[in-house]
Structures are given as structure tokens and as C-alpha cells.
Design an enzyme around this catalytic site. Structure first.
Site, PDB file in Angstrom:
ATOM      1  N   ASN A  69       0.827  -1.351  -0.072  1.00 11.47           N
ATOM      2  CA  ASN A  69       0.022   0.102  -0.095  1.00 11.47           C
ATOM      3  C   ASN A  69       0.863   1.300   0.067  1.00 11.47           C
ATOM      4  O   ASN A  69       0.563   2.464  -0.478  1.00 11.47           O
ATOM      5  CB  ASN A  69      -0.811   0.119   1.209  1.00 11.47           C
ATOM      6  N   LYS A  85      12.530  -7.915   1.121  1.00 12.25           N
ATOM      7  CA  LYS A  85      11.415  -8.579   0.541  1.00 12.25           C
ATOM      8  C   LYS A  85      10.352  -7.432   0.506  1.00 12.25           C
ATOM      9  O   LYS A  85       9.297  -7.658   1.423  1.00 12.25           O
ATOM     10  CB  LYS A  85      11.192  -9.672   1.162  1.00 12.25           C
ATOM     11  N   GLY A 111       2.301  -5.008   7.467  1.00 17.32           N
ATOM     12  CA  GLY A 111       1.209  -5.785   6.710  1.00 17.32           C
ATOM     13  C   GLY A 111       0.169  -6.364   7.749  1.00 17.32           C
ATOM     14  O   GLY A 111      -0.083  -5.499   8.589  1.00 17.32           O
ATOM     15  N   SER A 112      -0.389  -7.353   7.409  1.00 19.28           N
ATOM     16  CA  SER A 112      -1.553  -7.771   8.219  1.00 19.28           C
ATOM     17  C   SER A 112      -1.208  -8.467   9.608  1.00 19.28           C
ATOM     18  O   SER A 112       0.004  -8.800   9.855  1.00 19.28           O
ATOM     19  CB  SER A 112      -2.229  -8.527   7.379  1.00 19.28           C
ATOM     20  N   VAL A 127      -0.212 -12.563   9.283  1.00 15.25           N
ATOM     21  CA  VAL A 127       1.070 -12.685   8.965  1.00 15.25           C
ATOM     22  C   VAL A 127       2.098 -12.107   9.952  1.00 15.25           C
ATOM     23  O   VAL A 127       3.115 -12.772  10.448  1.00 15.25           O
ATOM     24  CB  VAL A 127       1.391 -11.979   7.535  1.00 15.25           C
ATOM     25  N   GLY A 128       1.678 -10.944  10.843  1.00 14.78           N
ATOM     26  CA  GLY A 128       2.559 -10.480  11.886  1.00 14.78           C
ATOM     27  C   GLY A 128       2.790 -11.539  12.593  1.00 14.78           C
ATOM     28  O   GLY A 128       4.007 -11.698  13.442  1.00 14.78           O
ATOM     29  N   GLU A 143       4.273  -3.743  12.397  1.00 17.98           N
ATOM     30  CA  GLU A 143       3.288  -2.730  12.054  1.00 17.98           C
ATOM     31  C   GLU A 143       2.246  -3.527  11.473  1.00 17.98           C
ATOM     32  O   GLU A 143       2.322  -3.646  10.340  1.00 17.98           O
ATOM     33  CB  GLU A 143       3.913  -1.593  11.442  1.00 17.98           C
ATOM     34  N   CYS A 160      -3.106   2.011   6.746  1.00 14.09           N
ATOM     35  CA  CYS A 160      -3.252   1.549   8.047  1.00 14.09           C
ATOM     36  C   CYS A 160      -3.823   2.379   8.947  1.00 14.09           C
ATOM     37  O   CYS A 160      -4.143   2.363  10.147  1.00 14.09           O
ATOM     38  CB  CYS A 160      -1.892   0.946   8.605  1.00 14.09           C
ATOM     39  N   GLN A 162      -8.321  -8.260  -3.485  1.00 17.58           N
ATOM     40  CA  GLN A 162      -8.661  -6.796  -2.678  1.00 17.58           C
ATOM     41  C   GLN A 162     -10.224  -6.623  -2.942  1.00 17.58           C
ATOM     42  O   GLN A 162     -10.838  -6.266  -1.925  1.00 17.58           O
ATOM     43  CB  GLN A 162      -7.734  -5.967  -2.564  1.00 17.58           C
ATOM     44  N   GLU A 213     -10.244  -5.053  10.202  1.00 18.17           N
ATOM     45  CA  GLU A 213      -9.564  -3.954   9.204  1.00 18.17           C
ATOM     46  C   GLU A 213      -9.868  -4.292   7.690  1.00 18.17           C
ATOM     47  O   GLU A 213      -9.689  -5.672   7.378  1.00 18.17           O
ATOM     48  CB  GLU A 213      -8.076  -4.184   9.293  1.00 18.17           C
ATOM     49  N   GLU A 264       8.853   3.020  14.946  1.00 20.97           N
ATOM     50  CA  GLU A 264       9.560   3.391  13.908  1.00 20.97           C
ATOM     51  C   GLU A 264       9.708   4.814  13.837  1.00 20.97           C
ATOM     52  O   GLU A 264       8.972   5.577  14.428  1.00 20.97           O
ATOM     53  CB  GLU A 264       8.524   2.574  12.599  1.00 20.97           C
TER      54      GLU A 264
HETATM   55  P1  NDP Z   1       0.471  -9.544   4.160  1.00 18.20           P
HETATM   56  O1  NDP Z   1       0.315  -9.248   5.602  1.00 18.20           O
HETATM   57  O2  NDP Z   1      -0.184 -10.756   3.570  1.00 18.20           O
HETATM   58  O3  NDP Z   1       1.669  -9.071   3.201  1.00 18.20           O
HETATM   59  C1  NDP Z   1       2.593  -7.939   3.866  1.00 18.20           C
HETATM   60  C2  NDP Z   1       4.080  -8.453   3.459  1.00 18.20           C
HETATM   61  O4  NDP Z   1       4.302  -9.776   4.275  1.00 18.20           O
HETATM   62  C3  NDP Z   1       4.228  -8.899   2.037  1.00 18.20           C
HETATM   63  O5  NDP Z   1       5.262  -8.303   1.705  1.00 18.20           O
HETATM   64  C4  NDP Z   1       3.880 -10.247   2.172  1.00 18.20           C
HETATM   65  O6  NDP Z   1       4.838 -10.998   0.747  1.00 18.20           O
HETATM   66  C5  NDP Z   1       4.727 -10.712   3.115  1.00 18.20           C
HETATM   67  N1  NDP Z   1       4.340 -12.237   3.656  1.00 18.20           N
HETATM   68  C6  NDP Z   1       3.057 -12.475   3.570  1.00 18.20           C
HETATM   69  N2  NDP Z   1       2.949 -13.851   4.045  1.00 18.20           N
HETATM   70  C7  NDP Z   1       4.265 -13.927   4.893  1.00 18.20           C
HETATM   71  C8  NDP Z   1       4.614 -14.983   5.722  1.00 18.20           C
HETATM   72  N3  NDP Z   1       4.185 -16.227   5.863  1.00 18.20           N
HETATM   73  N4  NDP Z   1       6.059 -14.846   5.989  1.00 18.20           N
HETATM   74  C9  NDP Z   1       6.643 -13.589   5.884  1.00 18.20           C
HETATM   75  N5  NDP Z   1       6.240 -12.692   4.958  1.00 18.20           N
HETATM   76  C10 NDP Z   1       4.790 -12.892   4.515  1.00 18.20           C
HETATM   77  O7  NDP Z   1      -0.883  -8.434   3.660  1.00 18.20           O
HETATM   78  P2  NDP Z   1      -1.485  -8.457   2.272  1.00 18.20           P
HETATM   79  O8  NDP Z   1      -0.571  -7.641   1.313  1.00 18.20           O
HETATM   80  O9  NDP Z   1      -1.932  -9.725   1.788  1.00 18.20           O
HETATM   81  O10 NDP Z   1      -2.867  -7.655   2.570  1.00 18.20           O
HETATM   82  C11 NDP Z   1      -3.760  -8.494   3.430  1.00 18.20           C
HETATM   83  C12 NDP Z   1      -4.411  -7.464   4.372  1.00 18.20           C
HETATM   84  O11 NDP Z   1      -3.608  -6.875   5.129  1.00 18.20           O
HETATM   85  C13 NDP Z   1      -4.969  -6.066   3.836  1.00 18.20           C
HETATM   86  O12 NDP Z   1      -6.196  -6.100   3.484  1.00 18.20           O
HETATM   87  C14 NDP Z   1      -4.972  -5.098   4.930  1.00 18.20           C
HETATM   88  O13 NDP Z   1      -5.897  -5.525   5.828  1.00 18.20           O
HETATM   89  C15 NDP Z   1      -3.537  -5.697   5.633  1.00 18.20           C
HETATM   90  N6  NDP Z   1      -2.454  -4.788   5.512  1.00 18.20           N
HETATM   91  C16 NDP Z   1      -2.125  -3.745   6.373  1.00 18.20           C
HETATM   92  C17 NDP Z   1      -1.257  -3.151   6.200  1.00 18.20           C
HETATM   93  C18 NDP Z   1      -0.886  -1.910   7.005  1.00 18.20           C
HETATM   94  O14 NDP Z   1      -0.189  -0.848   6.599  1.00 18.20           O
HETATM   95  N7  NDP Z   1      -1.295  -2.078   8.326  1.00 18.20           N
HETATM   96  C19 NDP Z   1      -0.283  -3.123   4.806  1.00 18.20           C
HETATM   97  C20 NDP Z   1      -0.757  -3.984   3.796  1.00 18.20           C
HETATM   98  C21 NDP Z   1      -1.910  -4.918   4.158  1.00 18.20           C
HETATM   99  P3  NDP Z   1       3.628 -11.131  -0.486  1.00 18.20           P
HETATM  100  O15 NDP Z   1       2.435 -10.044  -0.761  1.00 18.20           O
HETATM  101  O16 NDP Z   1       4.815 -10.962  -1.639  1.00 18.20           O
HETATM  102  O17 NDP Z   1       3.061 -12.519  -0.413  1.00 18.20           O
END
Ligand code: NDP
Length: 480
Positions: free
Chosen positions: A148, A171, A224-225, A228-229, A245, A279, A326, A378, A457
Site C-alpha cells: 500500500n 522483501k 502488513g496484516s 502474517v505479523g 506494524e 493503516c 482485494q 480491518e 519506527e
Molecule cells: P500481508 O500481511 O499478507 O503482506 C505483507 C507482507 O508480508 C508482504 O510483503 C507479503 O509478501 C509478506 N508475507 C506474506 N506472508 C508471509 C509469511 N508467511 N512470512 C513472511 N512474510 C509474509 O498483507 P496483504 O498484502 O496480503 O494484505 C492483506 C491485508 O493486510 C490487507 O487487506 C490489510 O488489511 C492488511 N495490510 C495492512 C497494512 C498496513 O499498513 N497496516 C499493509 C498491507 C496490508 P507477498 O505479498 O509478496 O506474499
């Protein structure tokens, strides 16, 4: 431009390729990007370890010069790189350009931070001993970033990592590789030890997981999400330092004594900027009953007036959502809201435009309760939910009644209410008479609860994550 990973100082192709298509026009292929293999990630990790030892002992001016040059080039080329970013991510051109410029500012800010690395000295409790306390780099940092803010988020992690003497394996999200490659090409041209900075393209489930499990990684910074976090937090099993975050469910409280036009403008900006994919987005609008009807009327008028279209078209205010997946999720949330009993006042449907893209009309729900799933999860979508409340106390309770805690805001003319809110909102950032989104680059950013984990951060506070403290004891007398 390269379409591959940058590993140990070279651009290297991997195995399979993924297509990167413009979400404003899926017939526009931005490029095909080869995915790094596990052995290439391993090479990057080994090169990073070796390069970090060199970088740690480099003079600070080398770091300053590299970071300053990266930042200045990004700012100078923000129009060109911002267009590329908007093409692959879908935010309107002005937002893409602004993001690249901001990314440059993170580098120039941290260039200056390299020269502020000053430690402490202390006297010992024992005779003839001096103590030196300094910060050292944490080592090899894996940076896992989302789509994003593909350049800004990476910059606010990569810049401090390098400034404080670390090596980087980055990555990026696999859905936005073009911005990542363009950014890496700028870093490549600097006078850095070979292998100090590595870009590895590939999916989170493959490469991301490999980084999380590697004992060669000393620290991981992730945005990210939440799900995954949580998997990334598992890196603590190896005692890897982790900074997360994640998502949020930010609320803007609109009080009975507010400037109504200001409240509406804060809500429209916070809820729908970047197509709601922030976010810090204001997805919950908590509105005092005294101004509720007037606020909602103006909000709906504003949401309907937005020009939704191709990110690079003149006049577009809201671009497409980032992907088909999405968009599908967003439309499911609209259905969910209706099934939970919320009233859809406008938008929430897919829009046709001259190009085939993932366009969605900004949606406003009223008659929502804070217990509904649309107010608890979210959505990352251009969907705003209005919650009516009867008092400031109820509004504050509602703001804090969430698992998340990144940002919150209040619109009020009362100084005492604003002050009370600032001190009692359980979020990492609080906005008074401002949208919940929109932060500076020289001060800390982060949240509470499920929104963040680990040190803050940005700004000088980033030092906490990217360094480790060493305490040295030095006998000051001659040995007997
Ligand atoms: P993700 O959490 O899936 O992705 C964020 C990052 O983590 C990407 O680089 C992704 O790689 C990587 N990732 C995914 N799975 C793993 C894993 N098992 N181990 C290590 N790294 C991993 O978010 P999405 O992009 O799929 O978005 C899904 C939802 O997450 C959104 O709809 C939103 O709700 C939330 N989100 C929140 C953000 C924020 O700023 N708070 C930012 C983005 C998402 P790759 O995408 O290449 O698979």
C-alpha cells in the site's frame, strides 16, 4: 530496468516469473518479475553478513553521503517514480509522486541521523574504571514490506537500518515489484559494500518465511496484516529481534461542538484517501447525535462527489483498489455490513470505467454499532462506517473499544475535550482537528494492541530497533 532480484551486488534472475499488471487497466502489463530461489536468498544472507562487518566500521561520512544521495535522487525523480508507483499500485498520481518524495525525505533525514550517533560515558562504582556506553548495529535486518506504500514504508525501514550500520535484505510485496526494483537501482549506484543491500523478489509464503526462519537474520521489521505479523513473531524462537506494524480500525470522533465542514473534510480524507488502503484510515466515524444527521448528509455528498478512475488520469481523486482479490474482499464486506443491519447510504459497488480495473464507489454505512464485524475487522477498503453516540464519554469509550490502536482523532472546538482525548485515547498517534491519516517523518510512528509490536519506527526512536547497546568497562590505571 531490471526485472529481477539484487543479490550480493548483482542483478540475478530466479526461476518462475510473476506478472505485474496495472490495477487501473489490467491490459497494461507493467512487467514480469522473476522470483528468487531459496539458494539465492541464502547467498544474499551470507553476503549481507560479510558486508555488514565492513559497513559497521566505515566512517560515518560514507553512510551520510550514500543516504543523502539516495534521498536526493528520489526527490528529484519523484514525478517519474511516482508515476510508476501509481501505475502498479493504483493510487492517484499526486499521491504516488508525494509518496516517492516523502521516501526521499526519510533518507535525507537519516543521513543526518548518522552524524548524531553519540554515546554516553559514566564513572564506575569501583575505583579507576571508566565506562563507555554506545549503540552498535544489530546486524542483518530483514525488511518485509506491504504494497500500500511500496516505497515509503520500505524507505522508513531501509534508511535507518543503513544509517545505524546494518545490512539489509528487503522483501517487498510481490504485487508491487516495479517500484522496488527502481528503488534498488538507486541504492545500487551508491558506494556501499557489495551485499550490504539486497532485494529479494518472491512471495511471502516462500521467501518471507525463509527469512523469518533463518538464524542469519538478526532483526525483522514488518508491515502488513495481523495474521502474517503473528507468524513473523515466531522468529523470536530464534531470539530474532522483531518489529511489527500491522492493521488498525482507526476512529474519528466528531463532537457536537465541532466545525462541521472541518469534520467532514477530515472524515473524507481519512476514510477514502489512497482508496482506504491505509493503516491509518478512519474507517469508524463516531459522531455525536447532535450533529449526526447534518454530518452524514455532507459526508455522503462528499463521498458521491469523488472522481473515481484511472490512477494516472487527470482529476482522479480515488484510484482502483490494488487487486481483484482485494476488490472481492471489499465487496464481501459491503454485503456483510448489509447483513449485519447497517444502512448503506452510498457506494459499495464495482464501477465500470473505460479501462478494465478494480474500481469501487466509496461506501458510507450508517446505523452501525461498534460490535459489528465491519467495525471490528480491518477492511482496508473505501468503506466508512458511522456510529452514532450520545456523549463525549461514549465516543471515547467506543474509540478505545477495539483490539487495535494505531491512530485516532477528534474534531472539537473544546480545548479541554481535546486535551482529555489526547491523553485518554489508547492509540499510538492521536490527531486533534486533523484526519487520522497523515504523519510526519521525523517523529515516532506506531500503535498499541494488535496494531504494533516492538519498538517504534521513524524519527530518532528508530534507533531502538536498529541498534543494540554495548557497555564497555575500561580500567583507567596502569595494570600492576
Ligand atoms: P500481508 O500481511 O499478507 O503482506 C505483507 C507482507 O508480508 C508482504 O510483503 C507479503 O509478501 C509478506 N508475507 C506474506 N506472508 C508471509 C509469511 N508467511 N512470512 C513472511 N512474510 C509474509 O498483507 P496483504 O498484502 O496480503 O494484505 C492483506 C491485508 O493486510 C490487507 O487487506 C490489510 O488489511 C492488511 N495490510 C495492512 C497494512 C498496513 O499498513 N497496516 C499493509 C498491507 C496490508 P507477498 O505479498 O509478496 O506474499
Amino acid at each position: 530496468m531490471q526485472n529481477s532480484s539484487f543479490i550480493a551486488g548483482d542483478w540475478v534472475s530466479g526461476g518462475s516469473e510473476v506478472e505485474n499488471r496495472n490495477p487501473s487497466d489490467v491490459s497494461d502489463l507493467v512487467g514480469s518479475y522473476s522470483q528468487a530461489g531459496a539458494n539465492q536468498v541464502e547467498t544474499a544472507l551470507e553476503a549481507a553478513c560479510a558486508a555488514q562487518a565492513i559497513w559497521q566500521n566505515s566512517g560515518l561520512e560514507q553512510r551520510y553521503n550514500a543516504l543523502m544521495a539516495i534521498g536526493q535522487e528520489m526527490m528529484t525523480r519523484s514525478a517519474e517514480l511516482g508515476e510508476l508507483l501509481s501505475r502498479e499500485e493504483g493510487k492517484p498520481r499526486a499521491e504516488g509522486v508525494g509518496e516517492v518524495y516523502r521516501a526521499g525525505q526519510f533518507f535525507t533525514y537519516y543521513a543526518a541521523e548518522t552524524l548524531r550517533q553519540i554515546g554516553d560515558t559514566a564513572d564506575s562504582v569501583r575505583d579507576n574504571i571508566e565506562i563507555d556506553i554506545r549503540r552498535e548495529p544489530v546486524g542483518v535486518v530483514a525488511i518485509i514490506s506491504p504494497w500500500n506504500f511500496p516505497i515509503a514504508t520500505a524507505s522508513w525501514k531501509i534508511a535507518p537500518a543503513l544509517a545505524f550500520g546494518n545490512a539489509v535484505i528487503w522483501k517487498p510485496a510481490n504485487i508491487t515489484p516495479a517500484s522496488a526494483v527502481a528503488f534498488a537501482e538507486i541504492i545500487e549506484r551508491q558506494n556501499l559494500p557489495k551485499g550490504l543491500f539486497n532485494l529479494v523478489l518472491g512471495s511471502g509464503s516462500a521467501i518471507g518465511r525463509q527469512l523469518v526462519e533463518s538464524t542469519k537474520v538478526d532483526a525483522i521489521s514488518f508491515t502488513g496484516s495481523v495474521p502474517v505479523g503473528k507468524t513473523i513473531a515466531a522468529a523470536a524462537q530464534n531470539f530474532t529481534k522483531v518489529q511489527l506494524e500491522m492493521g488498525s480500525k482507526n476512529a474519528l470522533a466528531v463532537m457536537d461542538d465541532c466545525d462541521l465542514d472541518l469534520a467532514v473534510s477530515c472524515a473524507l480524507n481519512g476514510a477514502f484517501g489512497s482508496t482506504g488502503q491505509k493503516c491509518t484510515a478512519s474507517s469508524r466515524l463516531i459522531v455525536h447525535e447532535a450533529v449526526h444527521d447534518a454530518f452524514v448528509e455532507k459526508l455522503v455528498a462528499g463521498a458521491k462527489a469523488f472522481k473515481v478512475g484511472h490512477a494516472l488520469e487527470e482529476g482522479t481523486q480515488i484510484g482502483p483498489v490494488v487487486s481483484a482479490q482485494q476488490l472481492k474482499g471489499n465487496l464481501e464486506y459491503v454485503d456483510l455490513g448489509k447483513s449485519e443491519g447497517a444502512e448503506l447510504l452510498c457506494g459499495g459497488d464495482r464501477l465500470d470505467r473505460p479501462t478494465e480495473g478494480y474500481f469501487m464507489a466509496p461506501a458510507v454505512f450508517s446505523n452501525t454499532s461498534n460490535a459489528m464485524r465491519i467495525n471490528r475487522e480491518e477492511m482496508f477498503a473505501p468503506i466508512a462506517c458511522v456510529i452514532k453516540v450520545g456523549s463525549y464519554e461514549e465516543a471515547l469509550h467506543c474509540v478505545n473499544d477495539t483490539a487495535f490502536g494505531l491512530t485516532s482523532g477528534i474534531v472539537t472546538r473544546s480545548l479541554s475535550r481535546a486535551t482529555h482525548f489526547r491523553r485518554n485515547a489508547r492509540t499510538g498517534c492521536v490527531m486533534v482537528n486533523l484526519p487520522t491519516a497523515g504523519t510526519d517523518y521525523h517523529v515516532p510512528f506506531g500503535g498499541r494492541g494488535d496494531s504494533s509490536y516492538g519498538p517504534r519506527e521513524q524519527g530518532g526512536y528508530a534507533r531502538e530497533f536498529y541498534t543494540t547497546v554495548k557497555t564497555a568497562y575500561i580500567a583507567s590505571g596502569d595494570p600492576a
